[in-house]
Design an enzyme around this catalytic site. Structure first.
Site, PDB file in Angstrom:
ATOM      1  N   ARG A   1      14.864 -13.567 -19.671  1.00 38.03           N
ATOM      2  CA  ARG A   1      15.870 -14.033 -18.725  1.00 38.03           C
ATOM      3  C   ARG A   1      15.659 -15.526 -18.474  1.00 38.03           C
ATOM      4  O   ARG A   1      14.542 -16.018 -18.481  1.00 38.03           O
ATOM      5  CB  ARG A   1      15.763 -13.279 -17.393  1.00 38.03           C
ATOM      6  CG  ARG A   1      16.350 -11.877 -17.438  1.00 38.03           C
ATOM      7  CD  ARG A   1      16.328 -11.207 -16.081  1.00 38.03           C
ATOM      8  NE  ARG A   1      14.990 -10.895 -15.661  1.00 38.03           N
ATOM      9  CZ  ARG A   1      14.255 -11.617 -14.828  1.00 38.03           C
ATOM     10  NH1 ARG A   1      14.747 -12.725 -14.284  1.00 38.03           N
ATOM     11  NH2 ARG A   1      13.036 -11.265 -14.514  1.00 38.03           N
TER      12      ARG A   1
ATOM     13  N   TYR B   1      19.929 -12.113 -25.186  1.00 35.05           N
ATOM     14  CA  TYR B   1      18.797 -11.345 -24.644  1.00 35.05           C
ATOM     15  C   TYR B   1      19.260 -10.428 -23.494  1.00 35.05           C
ATOM     16  O   TYR B   1      20.019 -10.842 -22.613  1.00 35.05           O
ATOM     17  CB  TYR B   1      17.679 -12.283 -24.166  1.00 35.05           C
ATOM     18  CG  TYR B   1      16.624 -11.501 -23.429  1.00 35.05           C
ATOM     19  CD1 TYR B   1      15.685 -10.757 -24.144  1.00 35.05           C
ATOM     20  CD2 TYR B   1      16.628 -11.420 -22.046  1.00 35.05           C
ATOM     21  CE1 TYR B   1      14.772  -9.967 -23.475  1.00 35.05           C
ATOM     22  CE2 TYR B   1      15.717 -10.635 -21.369  1.00 35.05           C
ATOM     23  CZ  TYR B   1      14.792  -9.904 -22.091  1.00 35.05           C
ATOM     24  OH  TYR B   1      13.903  -9.106 -21.427  1.00 35.05           O
TER      25      TYR B   1
ATOM     26  N   LYS C   1      21.205  -6.622 -14.499  1.00 33.50           N
ATOM     27  CA  LYS C   1      20.797  -7.535 -13.433  1.00 33.50           C
ATOM     28  C   LYS C   1      22.017  -8.168 -12.751  1.00 33.50           C
ATOM     29  O   LYS C   1      22.052  -8.337 -11.533  1.00 33.50           O
ATOM     30  CB  LYS C   1      19.895  -8.627 -13.999  1.00 33.50           C
ATOM     31  CG  LYS C   1      18.659  -8.092 -14.696  1.00 33.50           C
ATOM     32  CD  LYS C   1      17.789  -7.288 -13.778  1.00 33.50           C
ATOM     33  CE  LYS C   1      16.509  -6.848 -14.461  1.00 33.50           C
ATOM     34  NZ  LYS C   1      15.693  -6.000 -13.580  1.00 33.50           N
TER      35      LYS C   1
ATOM     36  N   HIS D   1      15.718  -3.875  -6.685  1.00 31.25           N
ATOM     37  CA  HIS D   1      14.977  -3.896  -7.949  1.00 31.25           C
ATOM     38  C   HIS D   1      13.860  -2.852  -7.848  1.00 31.25           C
ATOM     39  O   HIS D   1      12.694  -3.210  -7.718  1.00 31.25           O
ATOM     40  CB  HIS D   1      14.407  -5.307  -8.153  1.00 31.25           C
ATOM     41  CG  HIS D   1      13.854  -5.580  -9.513  1.00 31.25           C
ATOM     42  ND1 HIS D   1      12.978  -6.610  -9.771  1.00 31.25           N
ATOM     43  CD2 HIS D   1      14.056  -4.973 -10.701  1.00 31.25           C
ATOM     44  CE1 HIS D   1      12.662  -6.620 -11.053  1.00 31.25           C
ATOM     45  NE2 HIS D   1      13.296  -5.631 -11.642  1.00 31.25           N
TER      46      HIS D   1
ATOM     47  N   SER E   1       9.424  -8.032 -12.233  1.00 33.03           N
ATOM     48  CA  SER E   1       9.550  -7.714 -13.652  1.00 33.03           C
ATOM     49  C   SER E   1       8.186  -7.771 -14.330  1.00 33.03           C
ATOM     50  O   SER E   1       7.409  -8.695 -14.102  1.00 33.03           O
ATOM     51  CB  SER E   1      10.481  -8.710 -14.327  1.00 33.03           C
ATOM     52  OG  SER E   1      11.712  -8.737 -13.643  1.00 33.03           O
TER      53      SER E   1
ATOM     54  N   CYS F   1       5.652  -5.732 -13.880  1.00 31.11           N
ATOM     55  CA  CYS F   1       4.541  -5.423 -12.972  1.00 31.11           C
ATOM     56  C   CYS F   1       4.365  -3.932 -12.738  1.00 31.11           C
ATOM     57  O   CYS F   1       3.726  -3.522 -11.764  1.00 31.11           O
ATOM     58  CB  CYS F   1       4.729  -6.155 -11.651  1.00 31.11           C
ATOM     59  SG  CYS F   1       4.575  -7.936 -11.823  1.00 31.11           S
TER      60      CYS F   1
ATOM     61  N   ASP G   1      14.201   0.848 -12.882  1.00 31.94           N
ATOM     62  CA  ASP G   1      14.407  -0.594 -12.643  1.00 31.94           C
ATOM     63  C   ASP G   1      15.295  -0.912 -11.442  1.00 31.94           C
ATOM     64  O   ASP G   1      15.065  -1.901 -10.770  1.00 31.94           O
ATOM     65  CB  ASP G   1      14.997  -1.236 -13.906  1.00 31.94           C
ATOM     66  CG  ASP G   1      14.889  -2.756 -13.914  1.00 31.94           C
ATOM     67  OD1 ASP G   1      13.821  -3.285 -13.534  1.00 31.94           O
ATOM     68  OD2 ASP G   1      15.870  -3.417 -14.283  1.00 31.94           O
TER      69      ASP G   1
ATOM     70  N   ARG H   1      10.835  -5.473 -25.987  1.00 31.40           N
ATOM     71  CA  ARG H   1      11.383  -4.356 -25.213  1.00 31.40           C
ATOM     72  C   ARG H   1      11.809  -3.190 -26.089  1.00 31.40           C
ATOM     73  O   ARG H   1      12.154  -3.369 -27.256  1.00 31.40           O
ATOM     74  CB  ARG H   1      12.629  -4.843 -24.449  1.00 31.40           C
ATOM     75  CG  ARG H   1      12.368  -5.986 -23.471  1.00 31.40           C
ATOM     76  CD  ARG H   1      12.074  -5.470 -22.101  1.00 31.40           C
ATOM     77  NE  ARG H   1      11.575  -6.507 -21.192  1.00 31.40           N
ATOM     78  CZ  ARG H   1      11.439  -6.295 -19.877  1.00 31.40           C
ATOM     79  NH1 ARG H   1      11.764  -5.143 -19.344  1.00 31.40           N
ATOM     80  NH2 ARG H   1      10.958  -7.239 -19.105  1.00 31.40           N
TER      81      ARG H   1
HETATM   82  P1  GDP Z   1       8.170  -3.229 -15.238  1.00 30.98           P
HETATM   83  O1  GDP Z   1       8.668  -4.387 -16.013  1.00 30.98           O
HETATM   84  O2  GDP Z   1       8.043  -3.511 -13.772  1.00 30.98           O
HETATM   85  O3  GDP Z   1       8.931  -1.990 -15.517  1.00 30.98           O
HETATM   86  O4  GDP Z   1       6.667  -2.994 -15.718  1.00 30.98           O
HETATM   87  P2  GDP Z   1       6.084  -2.010 -16.846  1.00 30.98           P
HETATM   88  O5  GDP Z   1       5.870  -0.643 -16.302  1.00 30.98           O
HETATM   89  O6  GDP Z   1       6.875  -2.130 -18.095  1.00 30.98           O
HETATM   90  O7  GDP Z   1       4.652  -2.671 -17.060  1.00 30.98           O
HETATM   91  C1  GDP Z   1       4.514  -4.026 -17.418  1.00 30.98           C
HETATM   92  C2  GDP Z   1       3.143  -4.254 -18.015  1.00 30.98           C
HETATM   93  O8  GDP Z   1       2.161  -3.922 -17.042  1.00 30.98           O
HETATM   94  C3  GDP Z   1       2.865  -3.367 -19.221  1.00 30.98           C
HETATM   95  O9  GDP Z   1       2.141  -4.111 -20.163  1.00 30.98           O
HETATM   96  C4  GDP Z   1       2.036  -2.249 -18.658  1.00 30.98           C
HETATM   97  O10 GDP Z   1       1.177  -1.690 -19.622  1.00 30.98           O
HETATM   98  C5  GDP Z   1       1.274  -2.930 -17.528  1.00 30.98           C
HETATM   99  N1  GDP Z   1       0.957  -1.971 -16.441  1.00 30.98           N
HETATM  100  C6  GDP Z   1       1.797  -1.089 -15.855  1.00 30.98           C
HETATM  101  N2  GDP Z   1       1.168  -0.345 -14.925  1.00 30.98           N
HETATM  102  C7  GDP Z   1      -0.119  -0.762 -14.895  1.00 30.98           C
HETATM  103  C8  GDP Z   1      -1.268  -0.360 -14.144  1.00 30.98           C
HETATM  104  O11 GDP Z   1      -1.242   0.531 -13.298  1.00 30.98           O
HETATM  105  N3  GDP Z   1      -2.430  -1.054 -14.393  1.00 30.98           N
HETATM  106  C9  GDP Z   1      -2.490  -2.054 -15.333  1.00 30.98           C
HETATM  107  N4  GDP Z   1      -3.653  -2.662 -15.520  1.00 30.98           N
HETATM  108  N5  GDP Z   1      -1.415  -2.437 -16.074  1.00 30.98           N
HETATM  109  C10 GDP Z   1      -0.250  -1.801 -15.858  1.00 30.98           C
HETATM  110  P1  PGA Z   2      11.703  -5.044 -15.844  1.00 33.54           P
HETATM  111  O1  PGA Z   2      13.235  -5.272 -16.269  1.00 33.54           O
HETATM  112  O2  PGA Z   2      11.758  -5.180 -14.361  1.00 33.54           O
HETATM  113  O3  PGA Z   2      11.474  -3.660 -16.335  1.00 33.54           O
HETATM  114  O4  PGA Z   2      10.798  -6.060 -16.458  1.00 33.54           O
HETATM  115  C1  PGA Z   2      13.756  -6.383 -16.818  1.00 33.54           C
HETATM  116  C2  PGA Z   2      13.691  -7.604 -15.939  1.00 33.54           C
HETATM  117  O5  PGA Z   2      13.509  -7.471 -14.706  1.00 33.54           O
HETATM  118  O6  PGA Z   2      13.845  -8.694 -16.483  1.00 33.54           O
HETATM  119 MN    MN Z   3      13.744  -5.470 -13.789  1.00 28.59          MN
HETATM  120 MN    MN Z   4      10.667  -1.785 -16.639  1.00 26.97          MN
END
Ligand code: GDP
Ligand code: PGA
Ligand code: MN
Ligand code: MN
Length: 629
Positions: A89, A238, A247, A267, A290, A292, A315, A411
């Site tokens: 983004r 993207y 978003k 979010h 994002s 996290c 999300d 992704r």
């Molecule tokens: P989103 O973008 O908020 O959906 O986050 P994701 O679930 O896709 O996670 C983003 C990154 O953080 C990935 O590389 C995950 O493997 C990592 N991650 C997610 N949950 C945890 C956790 O509980 N502990 C750690 N150390 N890493 C995590």
């Molecule tokens: P994420 O979604 O929160 O799973 O990373 C895409 C974004 O927020 O850019």
């Molecule tokens: Mn997101």
């Molecule tokens: Mn996600």
């Protein structure tokens, strides 16, 4: 005469309709399509019906153009590699345009630049758009995508029409939203959200493409016009910039609609948590920035055997109080656009099982046997295969490459319906009842694993003062701790001060059941720079504590920042490795004094006059409690 006139009109038209027909469209949609076809001048128009046949045609075209490669190891899986300049983004090029600046962003103090969104005057915006969209689709096909955010026909859903010259976008919107004929039927003659998208590379090309991925980074703009319910996105293919239902509609315009109509667009992931001993089920919504941990938490395999997690969304959540005062949430999306790196059978087996069919992967590495690879799959990949990195490095090897195999923001785009743990109510038009709201972020220092707010207003303050380490999901380079209130900083559709007032007003409603509010941090690090908490499935232990608090169990103790687990109330039974709980929950006084100062500075400089007094009051109270420790 009439016939001659219509032939004349027809001949002035530069485009041909090659799929569907304009006459089948509701009038308002037809006008929108024709108006923008005249502006963008595509060669052809394709009205999407959402059928299987259509998808086969699209993937055929995408393959022919070299934008998608089939991954032979799996069923109906595809790999796209973007122009390396179009991988995330672009927050600095994302604008909200309203007649009054203050409707969009608080006025920062001392002439500072707002970190809470980019505003543009409507006249300037008009000029910017006029510099880009005329003739921008020449030589290309304009696809018309009718899509619904939320189950088709649900009173909570919103319908958009996206016009785009990217077949990759169509293939992705098909996964991420409900799209096609049934949406047009549900829409009828009603209004819809107007979503115009172009990659900004008319044909013939004036410069070569990188990776056959058309985009125009120098001219990219992601524009939102809330007063007209319009989105105009130019120059990027993207996902977060181009799949306009996500978003742009569901969060930025959605938060505006939510404010007008009395609901919340957030979010947030939504998960169901069933206690298998008691049969009791609860739903939790959680906001993390994002990259996290939302997708991982939403699909978690609990390490506590008496719990089962089901997924409603990973999300975005749309939430409103129903007539019984219950906060109900729907997931407006129909797919997951998940971060690939870090996903493995060890960390997230459910995501792995979900994404190995009918999936579009973007910027991951590929293996010589037609599979995918990314950082985190090292011990799950056949050691005899060769790896080709996202940048095309052949025979990529960790030991002799200084760049990762997959882009950190690579992704998978995969249908939610095929996730093995989707909640039985995930498409219920009424939504699921939310008992707890959880905020969180990446905080290497000082912030404990979990704490609970004292009440709703304090919870809103916790959301407002969230900070997190920057990630690859947007263009921010260095890992720095950024303010990211409610994990919404890149997604606020209106003034953050007004957003806070909207949240506070929920707490003043009568006869409603207010969810409890928590903050979690899976990412605290020890002095040797390792995560203290194992995370992933082990996070179930935190969810267990959260739902037991919702049941009113006496397992919390008072601290300066909120309520934390009393000694031995976090269920650690059967944990493989010992965790230093003292370090994980310590609240270093100096850290929290600095934190308070950073929040003062941020509120003062960035939110300024628009900060509700109640929030400043909460900050004063926090400061006093820390001082008194
Ligand atoms: P989103 O973008 O908020 O959906 O986050 P994701 O679930 O896709 O996670 C983003 C990154 O953080 C990935 O590389 C995950 O493997 C990592 N991650 C997610 N949950 C945890 C956790 O509980 N502990 C750690 N150390 N890493 C995590
Ligand atoms: P994420 O979604 O929160 O799973 O990373 C895409 C974004 O927020 O850019
Ligand atoms: Mn997101
Ligand atoms: Mn996600």
């Amino acid at each position: 005469l009439i016939e001659a006139a219509s032939v004349f009109a027809e001949s002035r038209r530069s485009y041909r309709v090659i799929h569907g027909s304009l006459t089948q469209l509701p009038n308002k949609v037809r006008n929108y399509v024709e108006e923008n076809a005249r502006l963008c001048k595509p060669d052809t128009i394709h009205i999407c019906d959402g059928s299987e046949r259509e998808n086969e045609m699209l993937t055929y075209v995408l393959r022919k153009d070299g934008m998608l490669k089939k991954l032979h190891k799996y069923e109906n899986c595809w790999l796209a590699r973007t122009d390396p300049a179009d991988v995330a983004r672009v927050e600095r090029l994302t604008y909200i345009s309203t007649p009054l600046k203050r409707d969009t962003v608080p006025t920062p103090k001392y002439g500072a630049k707002s970190q809470l969104g980019n505003w543009m005057d409507p006249e300037d915006m008009d000029n910017e758009l006029n510099m880009r969209f005329p003739d921008c689709m020449k030589g290309r096909t304009m696809f018309v995508i009718p899509f619904s955010m939320g189950p088709v026909g649900s009173p909570l859903s919103k319908i958009g029409i996206q016009l785009t010259d990217s077949a990759y976008v169509v293939a992705s919107m098909r996964i991420m939203t409900r799209m096609g004929d049934q949406v047009l039927e549900a829409l009828g003659d009603s209004n819809f959200i107007k979503c115009l998208h172009s990659v900004g590379r008319p044909l013939p090309l004036t410069a070569p493409l990188h990776n056959n991925w058309p985009c125009n980074p120098k001219m990219t703009i992601i524009a939102h016009l809330p007063h007209k319910n319009e989105i105009h996105s130019f120059g990027s293919g993207y996902g977060g910039n181009s799949l306009l239902g996500k978003k742009c509609l569901a969060l930025r315009l959605g938060s505006n609609l939510g404010r007008e109509e009395g609901w919340l667009a957030e979010h947030m992931l939504i998960l169901g948590l069933e206690n298998l001993d008691t049969g009791k089920k609860r739903y939790i919504a959680a906001a993390f920035p994002s990259a996290c941990g939302k997708t991982n938490l939403a699909m978690m395999t609990p390490s506590l055997s008496n719990y089962k997690v089901t997924c409603v969304g990973d999300d975005i959540a749309w939430m409103r109080f129903d007539e019984n005062g219950v906060l109900r949430a729907i997931n407006p999306e129909a797919g997951f656009f998940g971060v690939a790196p870090g996903t493995s059978m060890k960390t997230n087996p459910i995501a792995m099982k979900t994404c190995l069919k009918n999936t579009v992967f973007t910027n991951v590495a590929e293996t010589s046997d037609g599979g995918v690879f990314w950082e985190g799959l090292e011990s799950e990949v056949d050691p005899n295969v060769r790896i080709r990195s996202w940048l095309g490095d052949e025979d990529w090897k960790k030991d002799n490459s200084d760049r990762p195999a997959a882009h950190p923001n690579s992704r998978f785009c995969t249908p939610a319906a095929q996730c093995p743990i989707m909640d039985p109510l995930w498409e219920d038009p009424k939504g699921v009842p939310i008992d707890a709201i959880v905020f969180g972020g990446r905080r290497p220092q000082g912030v404990p694993l979990v704490y609970e707010s004292f009440n709703w207003q304090h919870g809103v303050f916790i959301g407002a003062s969230m900070r997190s380490e920057s990630t690859a999901a947007a263009e921010h380079k260095a890992k720095m701790i950024m303010h990211d209130p409610f994990a919404m900083r890149p997604f606020f559709g209106y003034n953050f001060g007004d957003y806070l007032k909207h949240w506070l007003s929920m707490g003043e409603k009568e006869n409603v059941h207010l969810p409890k509010i928590f903050h979690v941090n899976w990412f605290r690090k020890s002095a040797d720079n390792k995560f203290i908490w194992p995370g992933f499935g082990e996070n179930a232990r935190v969810l267990d504590w959260i739902v037991r608090r919702c049941d009113g169990e006496d397992i919390a103790k008072h601290t300066a920042i909120g309520l934390v687990p009393k000694q031995d109330t976090l269920n650690l039974a059967g944990m493989e490795e010992a965790v230093d709980m003292e370090e994980l929950f310590s609240l270093p006084k100096e850290f929290w004094q600095n934190e308070v100062n950073a929040i003062y500075k941020y509120f003062d400089e960035q939110v300024n006059e628009d900060l509700p007094n109640d929030i400043m009051h909460e900050l004063h109270n926090l400061e006093e409690r820390i001082q008194a420790e």
